[in-house]
Design an enzyme around this catalytic site. Structure first.
Site, PDB file in Angstrom:
ATOM      1  N   GLY A   7       0.814  -1.219   0.000  1.00 35.36           N
ATOM      2  CA  GLY A   7       0.000   0.000   0.000  1.00 35.36           C
ATOM      3  C   GLY A   7       0.841   1.259   0.000  1.00 35.36           C
ATOM      4  N   LEU A  39      -2.758  -0.414  -6.792  1.00 38.22           N
ATOM      5  CA  LEU A  39      -3.223   0.788  -7.486  1.00 38.22           C
ATOM      6  C   LEU A  39      -4.734   0.741  -7.723  1.00 38.22           C
ATOM      7  CD1 LEU A  39      -0.324   1.479 -10.021  1.00 38.22           C
ATOM      8  CD2 LEU A  39      -0.690   2.487  -7.753  1.00 38.22           C
ATOM      9  N   ILE A  64      -2.073  -7.949  -2.595  1.00 35.19           N
ATOM     10  CA  ILE A  64      -1.588  -8.770  -1.484  1.00 35.19           C
ATOM     11  C   ILE A  64      -2.304 -10.122  -1.428  1.00 35.19           C
ATOM     12  CG2 ILE A  64      -0.735  -6.897  -0.044  1.00 35.19           C
ATOM     13  CD1 ILE A  64      -3.380  -7.085   1.562  1.00 35.19           C
ATOM     14  N   THR A 127      -5.606   0.519  13.123  1.00 31.50           N
ATOM     15  CA  THR A 127      -6.364   1.734  13.401  1.00 31.50           C
ATOM     16  C   THR A 127      -6.988   1.685  14.790  1.00 31.50           C
ATOM     17  OG1 THR A 127      -8.377   2.951  12.760  1.00 31.50           O
ATOM     18  CG2 THR A 127      -8.325   0.636  12.215  1.00 31.50           C
ATOM     19  N   ASP A 128      -7.200   2.838  15.382  1.00 32.50           N
ATOM     20  CA  ASP A 128      -7.891   2.898  16.673  1.00 32.50           C
ATOM     21  C   ASP A 128      -9.360   2.486  16.562  1.00 32.50           C
ATOM     22  OD1 ASP A 128      -8.917   5.141  15.363  1.00 32.50           O
ATOM     23  OD2 ASP A 128      -8.343   6.572  16.922  1.00 32.50           O
ATOM     24  N   GLU A 129      -9.898   2.446  15.357  1.00 36.37           N
ATOM     25  CA  GLU A 129     -11.311   2.102  15.186  1.00 36.37           C
ATOM     26  C   GLU A 129     -11.631   0.675  15.609  1.00 36.37           C
ATOM     27  OE1 GLU A 129     -13.412   3.568  11.733  1.00 36.37           O
ATOM     28  OE2 GLU A 129     -11.721   4.859  11.219  1.00 36.37           O
ATOM     29  N   TYR A 151     -15.647  -1.975   8.137  1.00 37.94           N
ATOM     30  CA  TYR A 151     -14.223  -1.651   7.973  1.00 37.94           C
ATOM     31  C   TYR A 151     -13.427  -1.994   9.215  1.00 37.94           C
ATOM     32  CZ  TYR A 151     -10.075   1.217   8.580  1.00 37.94           C
ATOM     33  OH  TYR A 151      -8.808   1.636   8.903  1.00 37.94           O
ATOM     34  N   LYS A 155     -10.441  -4.822   9.986  1.00 35.35           N
ATOM     35  CA  LYS A 155      -9.117  -4.495  10.516  1.00 35.35           C
ATOM     36  C   LYS A 155      -8.852  -5.247  11.819  1.00 35.35           C
ATOM     37  CE  LYS A 155      -6.296  -2.158   9.328  1.00 35.35           C
ATOM     38  NZ  LYS A 155      -5.095  -2.464   8.509  1.00 35.35           N
ATOM     39  N   ASN A 181      -5.662  10.317  10.717  1.00 37.19           N
ATOM     40  CA  ASN A 181      -4.550  11.002  10.069  1.00 37.19           C
ATOM     41  C   ASN A 181      -5.018  12.164   9.201  1.00 37.19           C
ATOM     42  OD1 ASN A 181      -1.678   8.939   9.437  1.00 37.19           O
ATOM     43  ND2 ASN A 181      -3.192   8.598  11.039  1.00 37.19           N
ATOM     44  N   PRO A 206     -20.771  18.180   3.463  1.00 32.72           N
ATOM     45  CA  PRO A 206     -21.768  17.487   4.283  1.00 32.72           C
ATOM     46  C   PRO A 206     -21.257  17.244   5.705  1.00 32.72           C
ATOM     47  CG  PRO A 206     -20.557  15.898   2.975  1.00 32.72           C
ATOM     48  CD  PRO A 206     -19.948  17.247   2.668  1.00 32.72           C
ATOM     49  N   ARG A 215     -12.891  13.009  17.238  1.00 33.56           N
ATOM     50  CA  ARG A 215     -11.746  12.243  16.769  1.00 33.56           C
ATOM     51  C   ARG A 215     -10.454  12.897  17.262  1.00 33.56           C
ATOM     52  NH1 ARG A 215     -15.481   9.538  16.276  1.00 33.56           N
ATOM     53  NH2 ARG A 215     -16.307   8.472  14.412  1.00 33.56           N
ATOM     54  N   ASN A 250     -16.468  16.892  15.111  1.00 31.65           N
ATOM     55  CA  ASN A 250     -16.545  17.196  13.676  1.00 31.65           C
ATOM     56  C   ASN A 250     -17.069  18.612  13.438  1.00 31.65           C
ATOM     57  OD1 ASN A 250     -15.541  14.703  13.021  1.00 31.65           O
ATOM     58  ND2 ASN A 250     -17.540  13.795  12.546  1.00 31.65           N
TER      59      ASN A 250
END
Length: 328
Positions: A7, A39, A64, A127-129, A151, A155, A181, A206, A215, A250
Site C-alpha cells: 500500500g 493501485l 496482497i 487503526t484505533d477504530e 471496515y 481491521k 490522520n 456534508p 476524533r 466534527n
C-alpha cells in the site's frame, strides 16, 4: 536493509516511503524500499513522484491476495511494513465484501508468504477504530476489540491474524494502531481533504448528524515517524497506539476548515448520520512514549494550515482524483 511497503502508493504508505528514502528515520538510513501496491482507486503513483528517481526505490504492481507474486517478491525482502487495506468506512457500510477480502484474506496471504520467505521483521499497521467507541478516557493497548463498522471489524480480524503469527510461529511482528490522520496527498474522499477541496472550489460540504462525533487528529508525519520507531525498537508481539493529542468534534473541525478557507456555515449541509457512527475515539500513547520516546511534533493549528495551503498549491494532483472518488 530491503523493506517491502504494501500500500505504499496510498496516503500514509507513500509518506513513509518518501521519508524513509530521505533518510529521516534513525536505523533505516540507506534502506532500499520496494513499494507493492494494487493501485486501486486510492492508490496513486503521483504520491511517489518525489522519489521516483531514487535508485533505492522500486515498484511492484501487485495485490496482497496474489500468493504467486508474493512468493516471487518476498525472498529478497528483510522487512515488511503492511499498510495495504480498504479503509473508507462509508464504502464498507455499502459493501463489506472487498474489506473482508483485502484486509483479512490479503493479510493472511501476506503473513503466510512472509513466513515462508523468512522475512526478519513484520509491522502491521492498524487503526484505533478496532476498539469501538469510548465515552470518556482513552484506550490503552489492552482494551478489548469492539469494532462497530465493517471496515473496523475487518481491521480487527487482520490484527488478530497478525498476532496469531507471532504466537503460533514466533514471527518478529508488531502492530500499530493510529488515530485519524491528516496531511498532504490525502485522497479527497476523507473528511479534511473533501472539505478543503470543496470549500476552495466554492462548493458545499456534508456534516453528518449533529457533528458531535469526536476524533483525535494525528499528522501523517508523526504517524509514520511512530511507525519507524516501532519498526526499529518495538517488541515482538506487542501493540503500540500512535496518537496526535488533538481531540475535536466534527463540528469544531468544520469551523476550523471554514475559517481556513474564508467560508461560513451557509456552505455546510446537514447529512443523515452514518450507520453505526462511533461517537468518540481517543488513544493512550503512554506505551510508545515510555518505551520508544514517541511524542507528536506537528501542532495541529500549523499542520492544518499547511494542509489547506498544500491543496491550494496542488490542484493538479487532486482534481483528477475527485472524479475517481465519485466513480469508485
Amino acid at each position: 536493509m530491503r523493506i517491502l511497503v504494501t500500500g505504499g502508493a496510498g496516503f500514509i504508505g507513500s509518506n513513509f516511503v518518501r521519508r524513509t528514502l530521505e533518510d529521516a528515520y534513525p536505523g533505516l538510513e540507506g534502506a532500499d524500499v520496494v513499494v507493492y501496491d494494487a493501485l486501486t482507486y486510492s492508490g496513486n503513483l503521483a504520491n511517489l513522484a518525489p522519489v521516483a528517481g531514487n535508485p533505492r526505490y522500486s515498484f511492484v504492481h501487485g495485490d496482497i491476495r496474489d500468493r504467486a507474486l508474493l512468493e516471487q517478491v518476498l525472498p529478497t525482502i528483510d522487512t515488511v511494513v503492511h499498510f495495504a487495506a480498504e479503509s473508507h468506512v462509508d464504502r464498507s457500510v455499502r459493501d463489506a465484501g472487498p474489506f473482508v477480502d483485502t484486509n483479512v484474506v490479503g493479510t493472511q496471504r501476506l503473513l503466510d508468504a512472509s513466513l515462508t520467505a523468512g522475512v526478519q521483521r513484520f509491522l502491521h499497521v492498524s487503526t484505533d477504530e478496532v476498539y469501538g467507541s469510548i465515552a470518556e478516557g482513552s484506550w490503552d493497548e489492552t482494551r478489548p476489540l469492539e469494532p462497530n463498522s465493517p471496515y473496523s471489524a475487518s481491521k480487527a480480524g487482520s490484527d488478530l491474524l497478525a498476532r496469531s503469527y507471532f504466537r503460533t510461529h514466533g514471527m518478529n511482528l508488531s502492530i500499530t494502531r493510529c488515530s485519524n490522520n491528516y496531511g498532504p496527498y490525502h485522497f479527497p474522499e476523507k473528511v479534511i481533504p473533501l472539505f478543503v477541496t470543496n470549500l476552495i472550489d466554492d462548493k458545499h460540504v456534508p456534516l453528518y448528524g449533529s457533528g458531535e462525533n469526536i476524533r483525535d487528529w494525528l499528522h501523517v508525519d508523526d504517524h509514520t515517524r511512530g511507525i519507524a520507531l516501532v519498526l526499529e525498537g518495538g517488541r515482538a508481539g506487542e501493540i503500540y497506539n500512535i496518537g496526535g493529542g488533538t481531540e475535536l468534534s466534527n463540528r469544531q473541525l468544520t469551523q476550523l476548515l471554514l475559517d481556513a478557507t474564508g467560508k461560513d456555515w451557509s456552505y455546510v449541509d446537514e447529512a443523515p448520520d452514518r450507520k453505526g457512527h462511533d461517537l468518540r475515539y481517543s488513544v493512550d500513547i503512554g506505551k510508545i512514549r515510555s518505551e520508544l520516546g514517541y511524542e507528536p511534533r506537528v501542532p495541529f493549528e500549523q499542520g492544518l494550515a499547511d494542509v489547506v495551503q498544500w491543496y491550494r498549491d496542488n490542484r493538479a494532483w487532486w482534481e483528477p482524483l475527485t472524479a475517481r472518488a465519485a466513480l469508485a
